[in-house]
Write a protein that holds these residues in place. Structure first.
Motif, PDB file in Angstrom:
ATOM      1  N   GLU A 122       0.875  -1.188  -0.009  1.00 29.89           N
ATOM      2  CA  GLU A 122       0.034   0.079  -0.084  1.00 29.89           C
ATOM      3  C   GLU A 122       0.914   1.046   0.090  1.00 29.89           C
ATOM      4  OE1 GLU A 122      -3.644   1.779   2.765  1.00 29.89           O
ATOM      5  OE2 GLU A 122      -3.298  -0.487   2.608  1.00 29.89           O
ATOM      6  N   LYS A 123       2.128   1.317   0.819  1.00 32.01           N
ATOM      7  CA  LYS A 123       2.821   2.480   0.735  1.00 32.01           C
ATOM      8  C   LYS A 123       3.570   2.572  -0.800  1.00 32.01           C
ATOM      9  CE  LYS A 123       4.999   5.736   3.168  1.00 32.01           C
ATOM     10  NZ  LYS A 123       4.433   6.738   3.561  1.00 32.01           N
ATOM     11  N   LEU A 124       3.754   1.402  -1.205  1.00 29.37           N
ATOM     12  CA  LEU A 124       4.802   1.390  -2.287  1.00 29.37           C
ATOM     13  C   LEU A 124       4.054   2.071  -3.488  1.00 29.37           C
ATOM     14  CD1 LEU A 124       6.613  -2.084  -2.065  1.00 29.37           C
ATOM     15  CD2 LEU A 124       7.732   0.333  -1.861  1.00 29.37           C
ATOM     16  N   ILE A 125       2.591   1.798  -3.661  1.00 31.50           N
ATOM     17  CA  ILE A 125       2.037   2.649  -4.587  1.00 31.50           C
ATOM     18  C   ILE A 125       1.877   3.898  -4.642  1.00 31.50           C
ATOM     19  CG2 ILE A 125       1.167   0.402  -5.913  1.00 31.50           C
ATOM     20  CD1 ILE A 125      -1.650   1.452  -4.988  1.00 31.50           C
ATOM     21  N   GLU A 126       1.846   4.216  -3.173  1.00 31.56           N
ATOM     22  CA  GLU A 126       1.676   5.764  -2.940  1.00 31.56           C
ATOM     23  C   GLU A 126       2.896   6.663  -3.435  1.00 31.56           C
ATOM     24  OE1 GLU A 126       1.465   7.055   1.260  1.00 31.56           O
ATOM     25  OE2 GLU A 126      -0.344   5.284   1.276  1.00 31.56           O
ATOM     26  N   SER A 157      12.672  -2.994  -9.490  1.00 28.14           N
ATOM     27  CA  SER A 157      12.767  -4.375 -10.165  1.00 28.14           C
ATOM     28  C   SER A 157      12.007  -5.299  -9.014  1.00 28.14           C
ATOM     29  CB  SER A 157      13.814  -4.928 -10.666  1.00 28.14           C
ATOM     30  OG  SER A 157      14.278  -4.451 -11.907  1.00 28.14           O
ATOM     31  N   PHE A 158      12.386  -5.129  -7.470  1.00 29.55           N
ATOM     32  CA  PHE A 158      12.026  -6.168  -6.497  1.00 29.55           C
ATOM     33  C   PHE A 158      10.654  -5.613  -6.269  1.00 29.55           C
ATOM     34  CE2 PHE A 158      16.385  -6.975  -5.045  1.00 29.55           C
ATOM     35  CZ  PHE A 158      16.371  -8.538  -5.467  1.00 29.55           C
ATOM     36  N   TYR A 159      10.154  -4.322  -6.374  1.00 26.97           N
ATOM     37  CA  TYR A 159       9.090  -3.791  -6.004  1.00 26.97           C
ATOM     38  C   TYR A 159       7.999  -4.322  -7.284  1.00 26.97           C
ATOM     39  CZ  TYR A 159      11.147  -0.786  -2.927  1.00 26.97           C
ATOM     40  OH  TYR A 159      12.010  -0.377  -1.870  1.00 26.97           O
ATOM     41  N   VAL A 160       8.317  -4.336  -8.564  1.00 29.19           N
ATOM     42  CA  VAL A 160       7.566  -4.789  -9.426  1.00 29.19           C
ATOM     43  C   VAL A 160       7.347  -6.205  -9.423  1.00 29.19           C
ATOM     44  CG1 VAL A 160       7.612  -5.137 -12.142  1.00 29.19           C
ATOM     45  CG2 VAL A 160       8.373  -2.838 -11.318  1.00 29.19           C
ATOM     46  N   TYR A 161       8.351  -7.141  -8.954  1.00 26.77           N
ATOM     47  CA  TYR A 161       8.207  -8.433  -8.626  1.00 26.77           C
ATOM     48  C   TYR A 161       7.290  -8.787  -7.756  1.00 26.77           C
ATOM     49  CZ  TYR A 161       9.559 -12.839  -6.573  1.00 26.77           C
ATOM     50  OH  TYR A 161       9.376 -14.270  -5.883  1.00 26.77           O
ATOM     51  N   GLY A 162       7.208  -8.047  -6.632  1.00 27.52           N
ATOM     52  CA  GLY A 162       6.334  -8.237  -5.499  1.00 27.52           C
ATOM     53  C   GLY A 162       4.884  -7.807  -5.798  1.00 27.52           C
ATOM     54  N   LEU A 163       4.811  -6.639  -6.227  1.00 30.84           N
ATOM     55  CA  LEU A 163       3.373  -6.411  -6.470  1.00 30.84           C
ATOM     56  C   LEU A 163       2.641  -7.066  -7.595  1.00 30.84           C
ATOM     57  CD1 LEU A 163       4.412  -2.489  -6.515  1.00 30.84           C
ATOM     58  CD2 LEU A 163       3.117  -3.806  -4.944  1.00 30.84           C
ATOM     59  N   ALA A 164       3.517  -7.547  -8.624  1.00 35.42           N
ATOM     60  CA  ALA A 164       2.874  -8.387  -9.681  1.00 35.42           C
ATOM     61  C   ALA A 164       2.665  -9.678  -9.034  1.00 35.42           C
ATOM     62  CB  ALA A 164       3.965  -8.609 -10.828  1.00 35.42           C
ATOM     63  N   TRP A 165       3.155 -10.056  -8.127  1.00 37.55           N
ATOM     64  CA  TRP A 165       3.026 -11.481  -7.346  1.00 37.55           C
ATOM     65  C   TRP A 165       1.774 -11.377  -6.631  1.00 37.55           C
ATOM     66  CZ3 TRP A 165       2.512 -12.594  -2.142  1.00 37.55           C
ATOM     67  CH2 TRP A 165       2.222 -13.778  -1.890  1.00 37.55           C
ATOM     68  N   GLY A 166       1.597 -10.279  -6.173  1.00 37.01           N
ATOM     69  CA  GLY A 166       0.454 -10.014  -5.278  1.00 37.01           C
ATOM     70  C   GLY A 166      -0.745 -10.130  -6.173  1.00 37.01           C
ATOM     71  N   VAL A 189       2.242  -1.962 -11.570  1.00 39.11           N
ATOM     72  CA  VAL A 189       3.039  -3.069 -12.307  1.00 39.11           C
ATOM     73  C   VAL A 189       3.641  -2.590 -13.583  1.00 39.11           C
ATOM     74  CG1 VAL A 189       3.350  -5.550 -12.751  1.00 39.11           C
ATOM     75  CG2 VAL A 189       2.182  -4.782 -10.627  1.00 39.11           C
ATOM     76  N   LYS A 190       2.474  -2.298 -14.409  1.00 39.45           N
ATOM     77  CA  LYS A 190       2.775  -2.047 -15.972  1.00 39.45           C
ATOM     78  C   LYS A 190       3.949  -0.889 -15.983  1.00 39.45           C
ATOM     79  CE  LYS A 190       0.219  -1.897 -20.129  1.00 39.45           C
ATOM     80  NZ  LYS A 190      -1.169  -1.411 -20.602  1.00 39.45           N
ATOM     81  N   LYS A 191       3.525   0.178 -15.435  1.00 37.64           N
ATOM     82  CA  LYS A 191       4.350   1.182 -15.411  1.00 37.64           C
ATOM     83  C   LYS A 191       5.979   1.119 -14.897  1.00 37.64           C
ATOM     84  CE  LYS A 191       3.254   4.979 -12.944  1.00 37.64           C
ATOM     85  NZ  LYS A 191       2.550   6.428 -12.697  1.00 37.64           N
ATOM     86  N   GLY A 192       5.881   0.287 -13.932  1.00 37.02           N
ATOM     87  CA  GLY A 192       7.182  -0.063 -13.420  1.00 37.02           C
ATOM     88  C   GLY A 192       7.975  -1.119 -14.246  1.00 37.02           C
ATOM     89  N   TRP A 193       7.199  -2.130 -14.656  1.00 32.76           N
ATOM     90  CA  TRP A 193       7.765  -2.749 -15.736  1.00 32.76           C
ATOM     91  C   TRP A 193       8.508  -2.293 -16.924  1.00 32.76           C
ATOM     92  CZ3 TRP A 193      10.670  -7.223 -15.885  1.00 32.76           C
ATOM     93  CH2 TRP A 193      11.027  -7.880 -17.057  1.00 32.76           C
ATOM     94  N   ASN A 194       7.704  -1.369 -17.469  1.00 34.06           N
ATOM     95  CA  ASN A 194       7.985  -0.722 -18.584  1.00 34.06           C
ATOM     96  C   ASN A 194       9.118   0.426 -18.279  1.00 34.06           C
ATOM     97  OD1 ASN A 194       6.162  -2.069 -20.382  1.00 34.06           O
ATOM     98  ND2 ASN A 194       4.541  -0.308 -20.039  1.00 34.06           N
ATOM     99  N   ALA A 195       9.269   1.114 -17.216  1.00 31.48           N
ATOM    100  CA  ALA A 195      10.333   1.637 -16.868  1.00 31.48           C
ATOM    101  C   ALA A 195      11.789   0.745 -16.671  1.00 31.48           C
ATOM    102  CB  ALA A 195      10.004   2.239 -15.699  1.00 31.48           C
TER     103      ALA A 195
END
Length: 338
Positions: free
Chosen positions: A226-230, A257-266, A281-287
């Motif tokens: 919740e904090k991370l997407i904020e 990349s670790f945040y993208v991993y964890g959020l996509a997993w969720g 996730v999409k925005k993070g992965w594309n970045a």
């Protein structure tokens, strides 16, 4: 992902962040690469990547690295357990089991404070929560022996009680940062929290979702998510000092990349609301993918450190590749890959 994995194998001994010599094959830096490479190997079309990992294990006689108590030197055990799962060869995990059995019978008496003797014999810095606990969770899963789970739980709880900021739902890197401010903001290092967030996922993957242990990790995971997407930047990455975007505008790909991993997993596991989290996730992965060179090198990986710093488009590190490959496996599933 294949391009990045192939480039990294071809440049495994490369000196890309001003190091004077390659990392030891059992060093934590490479262990983080192997975690991602094993995930990639499981979805690649051939066994080349498994064979590459197995060769590293064989050349090092399936030993953990040299420091008996230090979590960084346990991290390679994650790869050994994954290879054991594929090849069913007991010798691949025997030294790892032996070492953790020793630690459980001779637990460190050190406090978690930074200035105490032998302080890193326990998990008193947040990176450690990626390095050692998932090995114990995996040993518990493959052996069925609850002692590994119990030891992991008691130590993880001690570390979290010490390092977790309940106001921000983020982890301090270690005690030295409790009272530090950086441009008026608390210091929460991006990759440090990335280590924790990915570690939570790698632990939960081994546990029964109905267990109280799983519920403990899930609670921390949801608070962090919740904090991370904020605090995700408009560009899609996360700032090197998580609360200091304006002071750290440079992208950084290992923590992100670790945040993208964890959020996509969720999202994939029905834990996080897809409508809310999938765009992040999409925005993070594309970045992240935008920082891969045409040859397959992942740029903007912050060099080894313990705090927010600098990153450059032409500097990489093996753990950044590991984080990227971990992220890719979950992103691939999210968008329909098997």
């Amino acid at each position: 992902m294949q391009q990045v994995a192939d480039w990294q194998i071809a440049n495994f001994d490369g000196l890309y962040s001003d190091r004077k010599k390659p990392h030891h094959p059992l060093d934590w830096t490479n262990a983080a690469l192997y975690v991602g490479m094993a995930k990639w190997a499981s979805m690649a079309d051939d066994d080349t990547y498994y064979e590459w990992l197995k060769n590293i294990g064989e050349e090092n006689e399936w030993q953990l690295h040299k420091r008996k108590y230090h979590a960084d030197d346990h991290a390679v055990g994650q790869m050994y357990v994954e290879l054991f799962r594929k090849y069913k060869d007991e010798k691949m995990i025997a030294p790892t089991k032996e070492q953790f059995n020793f630690l459980m019978f001779h637990p460190s008496q050190s406090a978690l404070n930074w200035d105490t003797p032998y302080h890193q014999d326990r998990w008193n810095w947040c990176d450690a929560l990626f390095m050692a606990p998932p090995v114990l969770a995996k040993l518990y899963k493959v052996t069925g022996e609850k002692k590994y789970l119990d030891f992991m739980m008691s130590e993880f709880k001690a570390s979290t009680d010490f390092l977790f900021d309940k106001e921000e739902n983020l982890y301090y890197r270690d005690e030295r940062y409790f009272d530090k401010l950086d441009n008026g903001t608390k210091v929460f290092w991006s990759r440090g929290n990335g280590w924790v967030f990915a570690g939570l996922v790698n632990i939960m993957n081994e546990l029964d979702p109905k267990s109280e242990e799983y519920a403990y990790f899930l609670d921390i995971y949801k608070k962090m998510a919740e904090k991370l997407i904020e605090i995700q930047t408009p560009e899609g990455h996360w700032a090197m000092s998580l609360l200091g975007q304006e002071f750290y505008p440079t992208p950084e790909t290992s923590g992100s990349s670790f945040y993208v991993y964890g959020l996509a997993w969720g999202v994939n596991n029905g834990i996080l609301d897809k409508e809310i989290y999938e765009p992040a996730v999409k925005k993070g992965w594309n970045a992240m993918a935008s920082h891969v060179t045409k040859d397959g090198m992942l740029g903007y990986v912050q060099p080894i450190g313990a705090a927010p710093g600098k990153a450059w488009p032409d500097k990489t590190e093996v753990y950044g590749t590991g984080a990227y490959l971990s992220a890719g496996t979950e992103v691939y599933k999210l968008y329909g890959g098997e």
